[in-house]
Design an enzyme around this catalytic site. Sequence first.
Site, PDB file in Angstrom:
ATOM      1  N   GLN A 183       0.714  -1.455   0.513  1.00 35.35           N
ATOM      2  CA  GLN A 183      -0.112  -0.011  -0.436  1.00 35.35           C
ATOM      3  C   GLN A 183       0.678   1.526  -0.296  1.00 35.35           C
ATOM      4  OE1 GLN A 183      -2.295   0.272   3.454  1.00 35.35           O
ATOM      5  NE2 GLN A 183      -0.441  -0.732   4.574  1.00 35.35           N
ATOM      6  N   LEU A 203       0.305   3.485   1.450  1.00 33.00           N
ATOM      7  CA  LEU A 203       0.467   4.563   2.984  1.00 33.00           C
ATOM      8  C   LEU A 203       2.388   4.091   3.174  1.00 33.00           C
ATOM      9  CD1 LEU A 203       0.300   5.854   5.612  1.00 33.00           C
ATOM     10  CD2 LEU A 203      -1.137   3.614   6.125  1.00 33.00           C
ATOM     11  N   ASN A 204       2.770   3.101   3.266  1.00 30.28           N
ATOM     12  CA  ASN A 204       3.600   2.183   3.639  1.00 30.28           C
ATOM     13  C   ASN A 204       5.032   3.085   2.886  1.00 30.28           C
ATOM     14  OD1 ASN A 204       1.708  -0.510   4.060  1.00 30.28           O
ATOM     15  ND2 ASN A 204       3.277   0.792   5.674  1.00 30.28           N
ATOM     16  N   TYR A 210      -5.363   6.772  19.214  1.00 26.18           N
ATOM     17  CA  TYR A 210      -5.362   5.657  18.384  1.00 26.18           C
ATOM     18  C   TYR A 210      -4.116   5.688  16.980  1.00 26.18           C
ATOM     19  CZ  TYR A 210      -3.526   1.256  16.523  1.00 26.18           C
ATOM     20  OH  TYR A 210      -2.140   0.100  15.436  1.00 26.18           O
ATOM     21  N   TYR A 211      -4.801   6.341  16.010  1.00 28.57           N
ATOM     22  CA  TYR A 211      -4.218   7.193  14.375  1.00 28.57           C
ATOM     23  C   TYR A 211      -4.047   8.447  15.021  1.00 28.57           C
ATOM     24  CZ  TYR A 211      -6.324   3.295  11.655  1.00 28.57           C
ATOM     25  OH  TYR A 211      -6.105   1.920  11.838  1.00 28.57           O
ATOM     26  N   GLN A 212      -3.810   9.157  15.751  1.00 26.30           N
ATOM     27  CA  GLN A 212      -3.439  10.130  15.837  1.00 26.30           C
ATOM     28  C   GLN A 212      -2.322  10.333  16.348  1.00 26.30           C
ATOM     29  OE1 GLN A 212      -5.045  13.312  18.988  1.00 26.30           O
ATOM     30  NE2 GLN A 212      -3.283  14.453  18.251  1.00 26.30           N
ATOM     31  N   HIS A 223     -12.177   5.306  10.027  1.00 27.99           N
ATOM     32  CA  HIS A 223     -12.078   4.635  11.202  1.00 27.99           C
ATOM     33  C   HIS A 223     -13.215   4.755  12.898  1.00 27.99           C
ATOM     34  CE1 HIS A 223      -8.286   2.733   9.981  1.00 27.99           C
ATOM     35  NE2 HIS A 223      -7.367   4.138   9.871  1.00 27.99           N
ATOM     36  N   ARG A 275      -8.492  -6.638  15.356  1.00 31.34           N
ATOM     37  CA  ARG A 275      -7.472  -6.556  14.161  1.00 31.34           C
ATOM     38  C   ARG A 275      -5.982  -7.114  15.390  1.00 31.34           C
ATOM     39  NH1 ARG A 275      -4.556  -1.350  10.604  1.00 31.34           N
ATOM     40  NH2 ARG A 275      -3.017  -2.528   9.426  1.00 31.34           N
ATOM     41  N   HIS A 305     -20.784  -1.792  21.726  1.00 33.25           N
ATOM     42  CA  HIS A 305     -20.049  -1.124  22.826  1.00 33.25           C
ATOM     43  C   HIS A 305     -20.730  -0.651  23.787  1.00 33.25           C
ATOM     44  CE1 HIS A 305     -18.144  -0.146  19.661  1.00 33.25           C
ATOM     45  NE2 HIS A 305     -17.362   0.694  19.999  1.00 33.25           N
ATOM     46  N   GLU A 317      -4.141 -13.328  50.156  1.00 34.60           N
ATOM     47  CA  GLU A 317      -5.155 -13.729  50.249  1.00 34.60           C
ATOM     48  C   GLU A 317      -5.811 -13.191  50.929  1.00 34.60           C
ATOM     49  OE1 GLU A 317      -5.169 -18.504  51.090  1.00 34.60           O
ATOM     50  OE2 GLU A 317      -4.925 -18.416  49.120  1.00 34.60           O
TER      51      GLU A 317
END
Lengths: 756, 756
Positions: free
Chosen positions: A156, A158-159, A284-286, A438, A463, A489, A689
């Site tokens: 991709q 992106l990489n 996470y994407y930030q 996302h 994922r 959720h 305990e």
Amino acid sequence: MKLKSSKSKNIIFLLLIMFSFSCTKTTEKTNNDVKGEDSHPSLILTAKGVKDIRAQLGNIPIFDNSLQVVKEEIDAEIASGIEVPIPKDYSGGYTHVRHKRNWVVLQKAGVLYQILNDEKYAKYVKDMLMQYEAMYRTLPLHPKTRSYARGKLFWQCLNDANWLVYVSQAYDCIYNYLSEEERNKLETNLFKPFADHISVDSPQFYQRVHNHSTWGNAAVGMIGLVMNDEELIDRALYGIKDLKLDTEEKDDDGGFLNKDGKAGFLANIEEPFSPDGYYNEGPYYQRYAMYPFLVFAEGLHNVKPDLKIFEYKEGVLLKSINALLNLSDADGDFFPLNDGQKGMSYYNDALVTAVDISYHFGTQDAGLLTIASEQNKVLLDDSGLAVALGIKNGKAKPFDKKSINLSDGPEGKQGGVAILRNKDIELVFKYASQGSSHGHYDKLSYSLYEKGDEVIQDYGLARFVNIEQKGGGNYLKENKTWAKQTIAHNTVTQNETSHYNGEYEIGSQNHPDLHYFSSDNKSVQVSSAKVANTYPNTDMQRTLAVIKDEDFEKPFVLDIMQVISNKANQYDFPYYFLGQVLNTNFEYTIPKTLKPLGSKNGYQHLFVEGNGKSKESNAKFSWLNKGKFYTLSTISDTKDEILFTRIGANDSEFNLRREAAIMFRRKNTKNTLFVSAIEAHGSYSPVSESAINSKSNIKELKVVIDTADYTALAITTLNGSSKIFITANTNASNEAKHTLKINNKNYTWVGSYYYK
Amino acid sequence: MKLKSSKSKNIIFLLLIMFSFSCTKTTEKTNNDVKGEDSHPSLILTAKGVKDIRAQLGNIPIFDNSLQVVKEEIDAEIASGIEVPIPKDYSGGYTHVRHKRNWVVLQKAGVLYQILNDEKYAKYVKDMLMQYEAMYRTLPLHPKTRSYARGKLFWQCLNDANWLVYVSQAYDCIYNYLSEEERNKLETNLFKPFADHISVDSPQFYQRVHNHSTWGNAAVGMIGLVMNDEELIDRALYGIKDLKLDTEEKDDDGGFLNKDGKAGFLANIEEPFSPDGYYNEGPYYQRYAMYPFLVFAEGLHNVKPDLKIFEYKEGVLLKSINALLNLSDADGDFFPLNDGQKGMSYYNDALVTAVDISYHFGTQDAGLLTIASEQNKVLLDDSGLAVALGIKNGKAKPFDKKSINLSDGPEGKQGGVAILRNKDIELVFKYASQGSSHGHYDKLSYSLYEKGDEVIQDYGLARFVNIEQKGGGNYLKENKTWAKQTIAHNTVTQNETSHYNGEYEIGSQNHPDLHYFSSDNKSVQVSSAKVANTYPNTDMQRTLAVIKDEDFEKPFVLDIMQVISNKANQYDFPYYFLGQVLNTNFEYTIPKTLKPLGSKNGYQHLFVEGNGKSKESNAKFSWLNKGKFYTLSTISDTKDEILFTRIGANDSEFNLRREAAIMFRRKNTKNTLFVSAIEAHGSYSPVSESAINSKSNIKELKVVIDTADYTALAITTLNGSSKIFITANTNASNEAKHTLKINNKNYTWVGSYYYK
């Protein structure tokens, strides 16, 4: 905007400039000319910075250690030789991993050359770049076809963009080391066509507002800065000139490719960041997107200071770092909102970049030095030096995370995320907008943490990032069928259908709105938000409070969810608790065989493990997680079904975690109110305990008034003391004056809520 | 035996002695007579030890810190006042917790009085003891009736005995502080009747070989030592005189109350400890039992040195501490063999006692000082002083856990436990005997650890110790229906029936035998054991090897299970892996609804989540746990059913953890061989998102010979290299010479196995 590039310059002219510039450089290099020395490096290192670093070396512990680690790593790489294989694999496969490794190694070797002034690093970078040059000039598209935008080195684009963001820095570092001829060769056969492939040749990837594009923009811009190529820099900042894309087309994740035609680095700052610095896809994407934002900004700051990139949109880039750090739990793990993989934290290298840059280019916040110390690593650049000196000089102070409300949307008007913090309890209330491709369909959901441990979880994504055995390391089909669905959720699902009917188009056009956020009283932290249109003719409002009361050992949560609908519906309201069931005050039966709860919208992934009804006014449920006790007390209707569910049905490849929920199901109901308290209490140690304070302190939770304007609860403890919590459903400003009679007693207060 | 008490002394005579002794004491106290000072304290502190401690105070960091912690704890207790409630609750309930707390507080306050010489502590102990005295003289049996032996302060005698073991120490510490009259009062109304209740009045508790009885014996003996009551001391050492119990009666756990009539402290050392120091119930109960063994031994050592208690049975008490420490994983958590609760570790206070006593009364092993440092705490007594001085003087060295074989049985002839350690891998092979009433039916089972994380788990017990909401904190019914059953363990179940038909009587009469244990070659650690009679006319032999080979990143496990039977059976062979399924090389289907695998013997608690068959010679299964990858490669028969199971069926109160297994089912088979390899490989970090070495390195695992005398495997790696492992099934001594022809190649070696 001040910056107005001369987009009319043509490529030949640019090349001419470049050539003459390069020629000058070569001469300069030999003559040790100051100007030449100054113009490279210029992205993350500057000539002055390099001098300062060299002067301080051996005297700045965290920097020296970081340098030593990198030196050992790169020396080992140099010893093992260069590998530039023909691209072949998906994520996790050999060629993918190798090229990914190479971009890291090139960047680090370049930096080592600058700091240590040892030519072996420059030569290594040059040799590897030349191998890339030799391969790239005839390289076809990557053979794997799954991506909406295929790269050449990777499956991709992106990489490929990731690669160029890093490798530009390496090139910058050895720029002066190379001859003009070498630079020509690299730029003509590798960098320029590389930048073109990920931009003009891949507009569906490049020309949009999306984290992928940010990488693309930064990659093109950074190599543009090194090459002094104004056209590339312009393309980076403003997108591909005069390009119009089909606004209805979608990417692999179901996101629109370019709905409103915006593109380029500045648009990518403008759109996804709210004025508070919240990034619309979530932390996470930030975290993933931060790196290109910040390193390109650093380069722009150094090369194009007039652009004042760190002041752009009222300094949103630096604000976003503060927002991101606040979107982490007590351990530094990011809240897994939307498609977030759990365990990602501010120990990620992108956050080393973020923290160091924020410190250096921002206001030298002493709290950042503490995080940098915990990261135990700094950037090997000017900002890393600043941090290392700050730590060395004893300036570090704790990074104090408080309750914070982060608006979402380019103008901060599309909902947001409120984090309520009270002692060791953190509640993450998500009333944000769709969150781009996302996003999850989870309006007004929340998750709960104690001391960094999840108590009521957000599932996160489905994922296994970069683990090839699991769908090539990419999104699994269960991300759509489960993780994004509303029932996955902690919020209300109506009639077994997800919010906005699970449709991205509808989700993107709607968002909740903040009703109020109040964190002034450190014992009582409250937030309330509303949403319309998640379901036809249905309004929802949720008010969440985290209250430290002297009668309770730890802060407890009040959770008030109002649903207004013009027709009768079924409402399902789950709590995804983590841990082991202790007991309930209601009876339930367990089925002999486990069946899925439903057939679609995520319900097909839930097994029903138990089914009960409550005869008491409050249904109580206690559990134990990681040595801490919790009790959920829910005002129950005798008709409510109480279900115990477990994730894992129709999961043909064991892609989902077998985790549980308790779910309240209310059928055939129009308007309704779900009210619960969650207490964190006590502890259990398997070593001693001893079970301390293992029981709920709440005798009864009761609604004492519920009108259009007010909802009020009475919370009575075991010792008989009673407190009233009133939330204003309409006029809830800080200044609003309220008087309300409940059971013949007058309650008078100013502000959004009352608690006493 | 030298010690021969005068059991004929009658109580009146004893009392006379006591009185006169006490009178002398009182006088002595006033006169500061040396003899009087010396005779108390004498259990864990001695007069000389107290002097030494006082002299070193302020100069022995770990001791000073431990003292400070205890001082703060007890000062807070003194400030909050004394509570001695009328007994009412089960474990976890208020009165239970309070009395349990009181025994701790009393013991610590007594010690503080001795060390700090501050009368406030003595007064506090005296005042609380007097409240107990006032209550106890008329106290009936505890109102809760569930125990086979009810206590008075607690629902079970066991806890009463716990109380007295601690409170004897408190009494010892303030003995000289009390007047004769006060001592008389306490001894007549509290201590003597208390000791009688848990012994002569509760013979079913006291008169047996069992960890409960050990507490009873120590309690009676310790108060006997303080009171100088020879009859109590005799009763402690040898049991209740002339008492015969029904040898067929059973306790709550299904154990025989007293099958062979043995009783008393010495029998309790004799029977459960093997010569290697392995305690037959396993480490969890050894940890629990250690404390009374050791503190009573310490008291006997001080008061009755002629008994040479620490040399008894060739020093087994101190050996047992070494065995116990070796029965812990890399984090110090005990392996949960038999009824063991996970998370119990050598950080438990009983192990502070064990480590300090072992150091002081043993050979001053420098490794113990490291564990003491990790415990960050020492006993406030003579042994704690020795440890604190050792640490202070820099004598600590790492406690190096190696592979170890621990025989089971009073004479070491009833099987055992072999722990194979190889780098970060630990394999716990259980071929022990029944393990008393806490034993599980899991002959030749094993569990696997990497760096202290469970990889292939032993389930442990089904109990939430001291958590009242879960069955009063006691054993849950699922302990019998699930945790003890064979199918709950990593071994073979024949025809869906547990070993020994799940019958304690049969289990107790049989045990496996060691075939060999070989740990000399640090790269190849191997153990093999055999068992007959788990099923009629069936023999089983299992050989386990943990091998570090240059072709593998980490050590791998070879697992060879042979079953010989004279009729066709069904064999089920599960691996209780922990973590997330990654992939398989075989196809499987998942059922639409989950049904229990069977109806009894533990099978009723397993849901079937998947069902497959392997077409390849090796069935491969990979999983990910805590950031580490694992692959199981099993030589598969195309007819084998491969099941994915999950615990949790018929679990009406959510008492069981929802954990998984992969299970190989072979039907209609007489003799058979199960052969597997388990590789630990690579790592995954959610922070860097890099997956390293995520795939198996084994191309094929193959049986190349299988005869009565030898079983040989070929292990071929992906790079094509092949190694042979041969285990001798019969003549396996270290000196045995072997020559074997396989595929026309001769293999010649000396010893139990061959690997090359």
